[in-house]
Design a protein around this motif. Structure first.
Motif, PDB file in Angstrom:
ATOM      1  N   ARG A   5      -2.174  10.555   5.028  1.00  0.00           N
ATOM      2  CA  ARG A   5      -0.901  10.866   5.664  1.00  0.00           C
ATOM      3  C   ARG A   5      -1.097  11.030   7.161  1.00  0.00           C
ATOM      4  N   GLY A   6      -0.131  10.524   7.934  1.00  0.00           N
ATOM      5  CA  GLY A   6      -0.180  10.681   9.365  1.00  0.00           C
ATOM      6  C   GLY A   6       0.852  11.694   9.823  1.00  0.00           C
ATOM      7  N   GLU A   7       1.356  11.520  11.017  1.00  0.00           N
ATOM      8  CA  GLU A   7       2.340  12.440  11.563  1.00  0.00           C
ATOM      9  C   GLU A   7       3.702  12.223  10.916  1.00  0.00           C
ATOM     10  N   ASN A   8       4.426  13.338  10.774  1.00  0.00           N
ATOM     11  CA  ASN A   8       5.809  13.293  10.271  1.00  0.00           C
ATOM     12  C   ASN A   8       5.929  12.576   8.933  1.00  0.00           C
ATOM     13  N   GLY A   9       4.922  12.750   8.077  1.00  0.00           N
ATOM     14  CA  GLY A   9       4.989  12.175   6.744  1.00  0.00           C
ATOM     15  C   GLY A   9       4.663  10.697   6.682  1.00  0.00           C
ATOM     16  N   GLU A  10       4.268  10.097   7.821  1.00  0.00           N
ATOM     17  CA  GLU A  10       3.911   8.681   7.805  1.00  0.00           C
ATOM     18  C   GLU A  10       2.602   8.469   7.046  1.00  0.00           C
ATOM     19  N   HIS A  11       2.324   7.220   6.756  1.00  0.00           N
ATOM     20  CA  HIS A  11       1.032   6.859   6.178  1.00  0.00           C
ATOM     21  C   HIS A  11       0.050   6.652   7.328  1.00  0.00           C
ATOM     22  N   SER A  12      -1.236   6.789   7.030  1.00  0.00           N
ATOM     23  CA  SER A  12      -2.236   6.615   8.083  1.00  0.00           C
ATOM     24  C   SER A  12      -3.419   5.809   7.570  1.00  0.00           C
ATOM     25  N   PHE A  13      -4.066   5.140   8.510  1.00  0.00           N
ATOM     26  CA  PHE A  13      -5.327   4.451   8.249  1.00  0.00           C
ATOM     27  C   PHE A  13      -6.306   4.944   9.304  1.00  0.00           C
ATOM     28  N   THR A  14      -7.437   5.474   8.849  1.00  0.00           N
ATOM     29  CA  THR A  14      -8.448   6.002   9.753  1.00  0.00           C
ATOM     30  C   THR A  14      -9.711   5.169   9.659  1.00  0.00           C
ATOM     31  N   LEU A  15     -10.246   4.797  10.819  1.00  0.00           N
ATOM     32  CA  LEU A  15     -11.534   4.113  10.896  1.00  0.00           C
ATOM     33  C   LEU A  15     -12.455   4.987  11.733  1.00  0.00           C
ATOM     34  N   THR A  16     -13.671   5.238  11.259  1.00  0.00           N
ATOM     35  CA  THR A  16     -14.560   6.148  11.973  1.00  0.00           C
ATOM     36  C   THR A  16     -16.005   5.676  11.907  1.00  0.00           C
ATOM     37  N   PHE A  73       0.829  -1.198   0.000  1.00  0.00           N
ATOM     38  CA  PHE A  73       0.000   0.000   0.000  1.00  0.00           C
ATOM     39  C   PHE A  73       0.870   1.258   0.000  1.00  0.00           C
ATOM     40  N   GLU A  74       1.998   1.211   0.709  1.00  0.00           N
ATOM     41  CA  GLU A  74       2.920   2.348   0.726  1.00  0.00           C
ATOM     42  C   GLU A  74       3.458   2.636  -0.668  1.00  0.00           C
ATOM     43  N   VAL A  75       3.842   1.586  -1.367  1.00  0.00           N
ATOM     44  CA  VAL A  75       4.381   1.741  -2.726  1.00  0.00           C
ATOM     45  C   VAL A  75       3.331   2.366  -3.645  1.00  0.00           C
ATOM     46  N   ALA A  76       2.096   1.902  -3.537  1.00  0.00           N
ATOM     47  CA  ALA A  76       1.021   2.434  -4.370  1.00  0.00           C
ATOM     48  C   ALA A  76       0.764   3.902  -4.058  1.00  0.00           C
ATOM     49  N   ALA A  77       0.832   4.269  -2.775  1.00  0.00           N
ATOM     50  CA  ALA A  77       0.603   5.662  -2.382  1.00  0.00           C
ATOM     51  C   ALA A  77       1.699   6.565  -2.912  1.00  0.00           C
ATOM     52  N   GLU A  78       2.942   6.114  -2.812  1.00  0.00           N
ATOM     53  CA  GLU A  78       4.055   6.921  -3.303  1.00  0.00           C
ATOM     54  C   GLU A  78       3.994   7.088  -4.817  1.00  0.00           C
ATOM     55  N   ALA A  79       3.434   6.096  -5.501  1.00  0.00           N
ATOM     56  CA  ALA A  79       3.295   6.165  -6.955  1.00  0.00           C
ATOM     57  C   ALA A  79       2.014   6.869  -7.372  1.00  0.00           C
ATOM     58  N   ASP A  80       1.236   7.335  -6.388  1.00  0.00           N
ATOM     59  CA  ASP A  80      -0.036   8.007  -6.645  1.00  0.00           C
ATOM     60  C   ASP A  80      -0.943   7.135  -7.510  1.00  0.00           C
ATOM     61  N   ASP A  81      -1.015   5.867  -7.147  1.00  0.00           N
ATOM     62  CA  ASP A  81      -1.829   4.906  -7.899  1.00  0.00           C
ATOM     63  C   ASP A  81      -2.692   4.117  -6.908  1.00  0.00           C
ATOM     64  N   PRO A  82      -3.732   4.757  -6.357  1.00  0.00           N
ATOM     65  CA  PRO A  82      -4.478   4.135  -5.263  1.00  0.00           C
ATOM     66  C   PRO A  82      -5.640   3.236  -5.680  1.00  0.00           C
ATOM     67  N   GLN A  83      -5.957   3.166  -6.956  1.00  0.00           N
ATOM     68  CA  GLN A  83      -7.184   2.496  -7.372  1.00  0.00           C
ATOM     69  C   GLN A  83      -7.273   1.054  -6.876  1.00  0.00           C
ATOM     70  N   GLU A  84      -6.235   0.282  -7.114  1.00  0.00           N
ATOM     71  CA  GLU A  84      -6.259  -1.122  -6.726  1.00  0.00           C
ATOM     72  C   GLU A  84      -6.307  -1.273  -5.206  1.00  0.00           C
ATOM     73  N   VAL A  85      -5.576  -0.402  -4.502  1.00  0.00           N
ATOM     74  CA  VAL A  85      -5.557  -0.448  -3.044  1.00  0.00           C
ATOM     75  C   VAL A  85      -6.938  -0.135  -2.483  1.00  0.00           C
ATOM     76  N   VAL A  86      -7.583   0.916  -3.016  1.00  0.00           N
ATOM     77  CA  VAL A  86      -8.909   1.309  -2.545  1.00  0.00           C
ATOM     78  C   VAL A  86      -9.898   0.166  -2.715  1.00  0.00           C
TER      79      VAL A  86
END
Length: 216
Positions: free
Chosen positions: A74-85, A41-54
Motif C-alpha cells: 500500500r502507498g499513500e492515501n490507500g494507493e497501491h505501491s511497488f517498492t524496489l530496493t 495486479f490491483e484486482v488481485a490485491a483487492e481480492a487478497d489473492d497475490p500468489q499468481e501476481v507474486v
C-alpha cells in the motif's frame, strides 16, 4: 558493530533466461511492462489473492532486474505501491533510485526506491509467523534503547519471547523485517547504531517497538 545481515529471498521455479542489454534498457522494459499489468495486479490485491501476481513479478524481475529486492503493498492515501530496493547497499540503491526516476504516471500507484515505514495502525497488527502456532508480533517486541550522542544514533537491544524457540541464525532477519516496517529502510540506516537481539533483563530504557518511531 551494527549487524546488517538481512538476506531474504524467494525463488520461483527454474531460473529464467536473463535479458541482455544495459540496465537503462531493462528499466525501460519494466516501465513498458508494468502499466499493462497494473490493473490486473490491483484486482488481485483487492481480492487478497497475490500468489499468481507474486510469481509473475518474480519471474519478470529475475529476468530483467536481478539482484534487487521488490515488494508490492500500500502507498499513500490507500494507493497501491511497488517498492524496489538495494537492501541498503549503496551501488544497488543508486540503481533503485534511477529506476524510480524513470517512473511513469500511473493513477492509483506509488513507486518507492526504499522500504517505507508502515502507519501505526498497520504496524500494531504486524506479525511474522515462525511456526504453525507461534508468531513474532510487533506489539510485543521489547526494545531497550541507549542514545549515542556523539554518533547521533540509538543503540538498541530487541527481544520477543517467541525468539527463544527460533534458531539464532534467523533472529536478525526477523528483527530487520520488523524494523523496516517501523522506521522505513533509510530510517533504520540513519538512526540506529549497534543492534543486538537477546533477552532483556533490565527494563530501564525499554519500550515497545510500536513506540520506537515516536521516541526517535
Amino acid at each position: 558493530k551494527k549487524n546488517t545481515g538481512r538476506g531474504c529471498g524467494v525463488t520461483f521455479g527454474p531460473k529464467k533466461k536473463r535479458s541482455k542489454g544495459t540496465f537503462k534498457a531493462r528499466v525501460t522494459e519494466f516501465w513498458q511492462w508494468f502499466p499493462d499489468v497494473a490493473k490486473r495486479f490491483e484486482v488481485a490485491a483487492e481480492a487478497d489473492d497475490p500468489q499468481e501476481v507474486v510469481a509473475e513479478v518474480g519471474d519478470f524481475m529475475e529476468a530483467r532486474l536481478p539482484g534487487l529486492s521488490w515488494a508490492l503493498g500500500r502507498g499513500e492515501n490507500g494507493e497501491h505501491s511497488f517498492t524496489l530496493t538495494g537492501e541498503g547497499l549503496v551501488p544497488k540503491q543508486l540503481l533503485a533510485a534511477y529506476w524510480q526516476s524513470r517512473a511513469v504516471e500511473l493513477p492509483g500507484w506509488t513507486f518507492y526506491a526504499s522500504r517505507q515505514p508502515s502507519p501505526p495502525e498497520t504496524l500494531k497488527d504486524l506479525a511474522i509467523g515462525v511456526s504453525d502456532e507461534e508468531q513474532v508480533d510487533a506489539a510485543n517486541v521489547v526494545v531497550k534503547t541507549v542514545i549515542d550522542e556523539e554518533a547521533e544514533q540509538i543503540d538498541i537491544t530487541a527481544w520477543h519471547p517467541v525468539l527463544a524457540n527460533v534458531d539464532e541464525d534467523h533472529h536478525f532477519q526477523i528483527l530487520f523485517l520488523l524494523l523496516d516496517e517501523a522506521l522505513g529502510e533509510f530510517g533504520v540506516q540513519t538512526w540506529l547504531g549497534e543492534i543486538k537481539v537477546e533477552p532483556i533483563d533490565d527494563t530501564v530504557g525499554t519500550r515497545s517497538l510500536l513506540d520506537l518511531p515516536k521516541f526517535i
